[in-house]
Write a protein that holds these residues in place. Sequence first.
Motif, PDB file in Angstrom:
ATOM      1  N   ARG A 134       9.549 -22.230  25.993  1.00 29.63           N
ATOM      2  CA  ARG A 134      10.371 -21.923  24.821  1.00 29.63           C
ATOM      3  C   ARG A 134       9.865 -22.839  23.708  1.00 29.63           C
ATOM      4  O   ARG A 134      10.488 -23.821  23.358  1.00 29.63           O
ATOM      5  N   ASN A 135       8.670 -22.508  23.208  1.00 31.51           N
ATOM      6  CA  ASN A 135       7.966 -23.479  22.357  1.00 31.51           C
ATOM      7  C   ASN A 135       7.791 -23.047  20.905  1.00 31.51           C
ATOM      8  O   ASN A 135       7.170 -23.753  20.122  1.00 31.51           O
ATOM      9  N   GLY A 136       8.301 -21.882  20.541  1.00 30.49           N
ATOM     10  CA  GLY A 136       8.180 -21.459  19.147  1.00 30.49           C
ATOM     11  C   GLY A 136       6.804 -20.897  18.840  1.00 30.49           C
ATOM     12  O   GLY A 136       5.876 -21.011  19.637  1.00 30.49           O
ATOM     13  N   LYS A 137       6.730 -20.290  17.648  1.00 29.39           N
ATOM     14  CA  LYS A 137       5.472 -19.628  17.267  1.00 29.39           C
ATOM     15  C   LYS A 137       5.179 -19.940  15.813  1.00 29.39           C
ATOM     16  O   LYS A 137       6.086 -19.947  14.979  1.00 29.39           O
ATOM     17  N   LEU A 138       3.911 -20.186  15.551  1.00 31.18           N
ATOM     18  CA  LEU A 138       3.482 -20.443  14.172  1.00 31.18           C
ATOM     19  C   LEU A 138       2.392 -19.427  13.813  1.00 31.18           C
ATOM     20  O   LEU A 138       1.350 -19.377  14.471  1.00 31.18           O
ATOM     21  N   VAL A 139       2.682 -18.609  12.813  1.00 27.45           N
ATOM     22  CA  VAL A 139       1.673 -17.649  12.342  1.00 27.45           C
ATOM     23  C   VAL A 139       0.995 -18.285  11.135  1.00 27.45           C
ATOM     24  O   VAL A 139       1.664 -18.611  10.148  1.00 27.45           O
ATOM     25  N   VAL A 140      -0.322 -18.503  11.235  1.00 36.47           N
ATOM     26  CA  VAL A 140      -1.011 -19.207  10.142  1.00 36.47           C
ATOM     27  C   VAL A 140      -1.855 -18.232   9.318  1.00 36.47           C
ATOM     28  O   VAL A 140      -2.424 -17.279   9.838  1.00 36.47           O
ATOM     29  N   TYR A 141      -1.895 -18.524   8.034  1.00 40.15           N
ATOM     30  CA  TYR A 141      -2.578 -17.659   7.055  1.00 40.15           C
ATOM     31  C   TYR A 141      -3.691 -18.446   6.386  1.00 40.15           C
ATOM     32  O   TYR A 141      -3.518 -19.614   6.053  1.00 40.15           O
ATOM     33  N   ILE A 295       0.228 -19.851  18.620  1.00 41.40           N
ATOM     34  CA  ILE A 295      -0.330 -19.709  17.268  1.00 41.40           C
ATOM     35  C   ILE A 295      -0.833 -18.282  17.105  1.00 41.40           C
ATOM     36  O   ILE A 295      -1.468 -17.738  18.009  1.00 41.40           O
ATOM     37  N   THR A 296      -0.572 -17.700  15.949  1.00 48.44           N
ATOM     38  CA  THR A 296      -1.273 -16.466  15.573  1.00 48.44           C
ATOM     39  C   THR A 296      -2.118 -16.787  14.353  1.00 48.44           C
ATOM     40  O   THR A 296      -1.597 -17.275  13.345  1.00 48.44           O
ATOM     41  N   ALA A 305      -1.931 -18.688  23.267  1.00 45.82           N
ATOM     42  CA  ALA A 305      -0.733 -19.155  23.987  1.00 45.82           C
ATOM     43  C   ALA A 305      -1.157 -20.027  25.155  1.00 45.82           C
ATOM     44  O   ALA A 305      -2.088 -19.689  25.891  1.00 45.82           O
ATOM     45  N   ARG A 306      -0.462 -21.136  25.316  1.00 45.08           N
ATOM     46  CA  ARG A 306      -0.717 -22.038  26.434  1.00 45.08           C
ATOM     47  C   ARG A 306       0.059 -21.532  27.651  1.00 45.08           C
ATOM     48  O   ARG A 306       1.271 -21.331  27.588  1.00 45.08           O
ATOM     49  N   ARG A 312      -4.519 -18.634  26.787  1.00 49.29           N
ATOM     50  CA  ARG A 312      -4.699 -17.184  26.624  1.00 49.29           C
ATOM     51  C   ARG A 312      -4.981 -16.897  25.157  1.00 49.29           C
ATOM     52  O   ARG A 312      -4.257 -17.369  24.269  1.00 49.29           O
ATOM     53  N   ILE A 313      -6.032 -16.143  24.912  1.00 48.10           N
ATOM     54  CA  ILE A 313      -6.424 -15.768  23.554  1.00 48.10           C
ATOM     55  C   ILE A 313      -6.491 -14.241  23.535  1.00 48.10           C
ATOM     56  O   ILE A 313      -7.142 -13.641  24.398  1.00 48.10           O
ATOM     57  N   ALA A 314      -5.799 -13.605  22.599  1.00 48.80           N
ATOM     58  CA  ALA A 314      -5.798 -12.130  22.622  1.00 48.80           C
ATOM     59  C   ALA A 314      -5.850 -11.578  21.210  1.00 48.80           C
ATOM     60  O   ALA A 314      -5.361 -12.204  20.266  1.00 48.80           O
ATOM     61  N   GLY A 315      -6.444 -10.400  21.089  1.00 49.08           N
ATOM     62  CA  GLY A 315      -6.517  -9.778  19.781  1.00 49.08           C
ATOM     63  C   GLY A 315      -7.209  -8.431  19.817  1.00 49.08           C
ATOM     64  O   GLY A 315      -7.474  -7.890  20.888  1.00 49.08           O
ATOM     65  N   MET A 316      -7.523  -7.892  18.635  1.00 45.52           N
ATOM     66  CA  MET A 316      -8.221  -6.624  18.417  1.00 45.52           C
ATOM     67  C   MET A 316      -7.287  -5.422  18.665  1.00 45.52           C
ATOM     68  O   MET A 316      -6.535  -5.415  19.641  1.00 45.52           O
ATOM     69  N   VAL A 317      -7.371  -4.488  17.773  1.00 44.89           N
ATOM     70  CA  VAL A 317      -6.670  -3.215  17.939  1.00 44.89           C
ATOM     71  C   VAL A 317      -7.708  -2.129  17.680  1.00 44.89           C
ATOM     72  O   VAL A 317      -8.136  -1.934  16.550  1.00 44.89           O
TER      73      VAL A 317
END
Length: 417
Positions: A134-141, A295-296, A305-306, A312-317
């Motif tokens: 339960r560690n929260g999420k930070l979306v960075v730009y 982190i996103t 995500a740890r 774990r690293i994920a992406g691409m659509v």
Amino acid sequence: MRICVLGGGVVGVASAYYLAREGHSVTLLEAREGLALETSLANGAQLSYSYVAPLADPAVLPKLPGWLLNRDSPLRFVPSLDPHQWRWCLAFLRACRSDVARAVTAELLGLGYHSRALVHDLVTREKLDFDYQRNGKLVVYRDPAAFAGARRQLDYQAGLGSSQQALDGAACVALEPVLAQLGDRLAGGIHTPSEDAGDCHAFSTKLAELTGQRYGARFHCGERVTGLRREGRAVVAVRTEGGEIEADAFVIAAGMGSVPLLAQLGLRLPMYPLTGYSLTAPVVSGRHRPPGISITDLHHKVVYARLGQRLRIAGMVDLAGRHPRADRRRIALLARQARETFPDSADFDAATAWCGSRPATPDSKPLIGATPYANLWLNTGHGALGFTLACGSAALLADAIAGRPAPLDAAAFALAR
Ligand SMILES: Cc1cc2nc3c(=O)[nH]c(=O)nc-3n(C[C@H](O)[C@H](O)[C@H](O)COP(=O)(O)OP(=O)(O)OC[C@H]3O[C@@H](n4cnc5c(N)ncnc54)[C@H](O)[C@@H]3O)c2cc1C
């Protein structure tokens, strides 16, 4: 009631859990040799209840040429002659309106909050071990204009009950020191403390084990459903290679496999696979510095995500056909982006690559609830949010089957909407 659940990904397993907990006699049939080996295997691990805005948004329209022409774009469209692809794309374009996107965001947020409450209850009640944090999420730009757009979305969502903060670059680094590696490329971030992360495969398999032991549900792997036998407007049995299985009610939770099953009954599900990739890299204590919170990196649309001693690293659509295969070039791109962003975070040379297909509807809303067949129910089409929304969706389904009023507007997720 005897209920047969078709499909043993995270959505099918969660459905089995909530139905068995109510006292139903549940049998789940899964085609693969184990549970959660398709899209629920190695996804981005995010339980991102507040990041549910749909992909279909007017802001994507100017980006469409890039998706077609740039092979390294985070979203890629490979056109084919398949009418399913074109039908889905047209419906997607029709959903790219700001009034639709806002309404869908509000509906998905409702389901996201319901899911959050249920995940928290489940974690406390059942004590599952799935590298839950339960560690929260930070979306960075990295782009100031994109950050400004995210702040507007934050204001909209604040009115819908989201608790999020906009942080400048320095505040992002104070919260997550590994972001210092982005230097002046960091424009800012949106922090949501109430987001969680966990291993979706472990969640699914452990929840199934518990559902069997505590609530008597049966999980049959290696049982592909080949057809549904109906009598009038009801389904009486499903066919498998081993014979027919009868039940009082049937739940279709087979991800992309739901489409051919329902087509046999003359029902067309508006779903198409959106392919994505992940890497799972070991983290060695003392040698690596992975991010502590999820982190996103919105520039690349990659999530980190740890999960215990793994990153774990994920992406691409990729909209790349109904039977997409792992594209080595896309996996290499994901690995390069991860190495460039967080060079010391994990052992990338030892990473395992994975490819999965999100079972997506054009408006990003799952299909939950009744069908024109009296005892046939749907819980599918969760796209990029199946792990996040699995518990809320399964509870909503259990409400519908019991004929109970739902705590949110269930009609928003009906097949005919
Ligand atoms: C790269 C990537 C990253 C993602 N990241 C996240 C994330 O961070 N957070 C999040 O919430 N979501 C994420 N998702 C989305 C999430 O993984 C999916 O929404 C979710 O796994 C879908 O679950 P499901 O149970 O509906 O489908 P699946 O997991 O595909 O399960 C369907 C099951 O049905 C079985 N089946 C199919 N046909 C039949 C049949 N005829 N008979 C019997 N069984 C059958 C299949 O074998 C399969 O096991 C991501 C997806 C991808 C691809």
